[in-house]
Design an enzyme around this catalytic site. Structure first.
Site, mmCIF file in Angstrom:
data_model
loop_
_atom_site.group_PDB
_atom_site.id
_atom_site.type_symbol
_atom_site.label_atom_id
_atom_site.label_comp_id
_atom_site.label_asym_id
_atom_site.label_seq_id
_atom_site.Cartn_x
_atom_site.Cartn_y
_atom_site.Cartn_z
ATOM 1 N N GLY A 47 8.900 43.198 2.778
ATOM 2 C CA GLY A 47 10.087 42.504 2.278
ATOM 3 C C GLY A 47 9.705 41.217 1.578
ATOM 4 O O GLY A 47 8.608 40.695 1.737
ATOM 5 N N THR A 50 13.439 34.269 0.094
ATOM 6 C CA THR A 50 13.342 32.949 -0.508
ATOM 7 C C THR A 50 12.144 32.170 0.027
ATOM 8 O O THR A 50 11.547 31.371 -0.671
ATOM 9 C CB THR A 50 14.637 32.162 -0.224
ATOM 10 N N TYR A 51 11.776 32.426 1.269
ATOM 11 C CA TYR A 51 10.784 31.577 1.924
ATOM 12 C C TYR A 51 9.461 32.282 2.208
ATOM 13 O O TYR A 51 8.623 31.754 2.917
ATOM 14 C CB TYR A 51 11.372 31.007 3.227
ATOM 15 N N GLY A 52 9.225 33.462 1.655
ATOM 16 C CA GLY A 52 7.938 34.109 1.836
ATOM 17 C C GLY A 52 7.985 35.600 1.594
ATOM 18 O O GLY A 52 9.050 36.205 1.498
ATOM 19 N N VAL A 54 6.422 39.332 3.029
ATOM 20 C CA VAL A 54 5.906 39.916 4.266
ATOM 21 C C VAL A 54 5.248 41.261 3.962
ATOM 22 O O VAL A 54 5.826 42.106 3.277
ATOM 23 C CB VAL A 54 7.024 40.098 5.319
ATOM 24 N N LYS A 69 2.989 37.322 6.910
ATOM 25 C CA LYS A 69 3.924 36.586 6.059
ATOM 26 C C LYS A 69 3.162 35.554 5.243
ATOM 27 O O LYS A 69 2.498 34.674 5.784
ATOM 28 C CB LYS A 69 4.991 35.883 6.908
ATOM 29 N N ASP A 166 19.632 30.958 10.242
ATOM 30 C CA ASP A 166 19.662 32.047 9.254
ATOM 31 C C ASP A 166 19.704 33.403 9.951
ATOM 32 O O ASP A 166 18.972 34.325 9.594
ATOM 33 C CB ASP A 166 18.455 31.966 8.323
#
Length: 384
Positions: A47, A50-52, A54, A69, A166
């Protein structure tokens, strides 16, 4: 000749600001160097957010599979030291030890300074892609099993003064043994009592509570609990409960479902920043029973408790776990008896199959402040 794979054994000293004397660094504060990411074999991407990014990887030595990640880091930030946001995520993950929270195995590095990777336990499914590919929806018994595990994970986090910020289906992982894991702590923050203000508007739009949509500077564990209500409704109705396309759209969907809030049920409501620029549409009815006609009275009570407008009155994870909803028929399924599913994320055709399901690209739309969106379209009014 120095063996760089060996732990650092050389003693060091730090200045004790209380005694004004040099203090020797103890062995427990001396750690092994980070391993290289090259010690893992990349298998496929699981996947991207926005933040990394994986990946599914395999340890070349042990042959065990993990989730890797890659942390998104601005190269320029390293001029002032290691990024605080990255340190925060690593620190929170390392401090959490619970069966319903993803386990951080280690931190590995690449050739460049800004290439940092988190190695976590591998889970076969994420709930979002699973829902997109399910041939048969989860039964109510299976829904209860999933929600109870989510609540246990949040009970642990909130009890240790951590807000996830989140919670959504794509951040919930499932193993083939039916164990749910809360993942992606890129937005997680620790909090204190009394609480301090945090960066607003970061919760994914579909799961964002009304207090954040209306500009409240205060954030509490209640924002995670609103997301639990959205996920419970989503699992029961087999589709996203509040799929807004903008902040205004999201507020309208909430009002359609729960009715228009007022000062009597939400003290301080009229003073929220966004309400200085526009009027909420008047809708006096709570439509949860209409939306979920098959749900029992205690089930509806739990949903109403999770969807309380006033964050101070919203259900906590501890209170939800004590709900009679989980004690009435059908009882929650045993996690070990949960069905197993094909690993869609690892199939070569996963991209095409996932895009044919429900689109989630709108989840993060609407991060701009609602006052900026409205501009001069709506006249400045207040509730009386």
């Amino acid at each position: 000749m120095t063996d760089w794979s060996e732990p650092i054994r050389k003693k060091g000293f730090v200045l004790n600001f209380q005694t004004k004397k040099l203090q020797e660094i103890s062995d427990r504060h001396i750690t092994n160097p980070c391993r290289s990411v090259e010690e893992y074999e990349k298998l496929n991407m699981l996947g991207q957010g926005t933040y990394g990014v994986v990946y599914r990887v395999r340890d070349k030595k042990t042959k065990k599979e993990y989730a890797l990640k890659k942390v998104k880091v601005d190269r320029d930030l390293f001029r002032d030291g290691f990024p605080v946001a990255c340190l925060r995520e690593i620190s929170i993950l390392k401090s959490c030890k619970h069966e319903n929270i993803v386990d951080l195995k280690e931190v590995v590095v690449g050739e460049q300074l800004e290439k940092i990777f988190l190695v976590m336990e591998y889970c076969e499914q994420d709930l979002a892609s699973l829902l997109d590919n399910l041939e048969k929806p989860f039964s109510e018994s299976e829904v209860k099993c999933i929600i109870m595990q989510l609540l246990r994970g949040l009970e642990y986090l909130h009890g240790h003064y951590i807000i996830h910020r989140d919670i959504k289906v794509s951040n919930l992982l499932l193993t083939d043994t039916g164990c749910l894991k809360i993942a992606d702590f890129g937005l997680a923050r620790t909090f204190s009592v009394p609480q301090k203000s945090m960066t607003p508007g970061l919760v994914t739009l579909w799961y964002r509570p009304p207090e954040l949509l209306l500009g409240s500077p205060n954030q509490s564990t209640a924002i995670d609990m609103w997301a639990v209500g959205c996920i419970l409704g989503e699992l029961l109705s087999h589709k996203p409960l509040l799929p807004g396309t903008s902040e205004i759209s999201q507020i309208n969907l909430i009002v359609d479902l729960l009715g228009t809030p007022s000062e009597s049920i939400w003290p301080g409501f009229k003073d929220l920043p966004a309400l200085q620029n526009f009027n909420l549409r008047q809708q006096p009815y709570n439509n949860l029973k209409t939306r979920f006609p098959y749900l029992s009275q205690v089930g509806l009570r739990l949903l109403n408790f999770l969807f309380m407008y006033d964050p101070m009155k919203r259900a906590t994870a501890v209170e939800c776990l004590q709900s009679s909803y989980f004690k009435e028929a059908p009882l929650p399924a045993d996690p070990k008896l949960m069905p197993s599913f094909p690993q869609h994320r690892n199939l070569k055709a996963s991209t095409s199959s996932m895009t044919s399901g429900r689109t989630r690209t709108q989840e993060r739309v609407g991060n701009s402040n609602i006052s900026d969106i409205l501009g001069n379209v709506l006249k400045k009014k207040r509730f009386e």
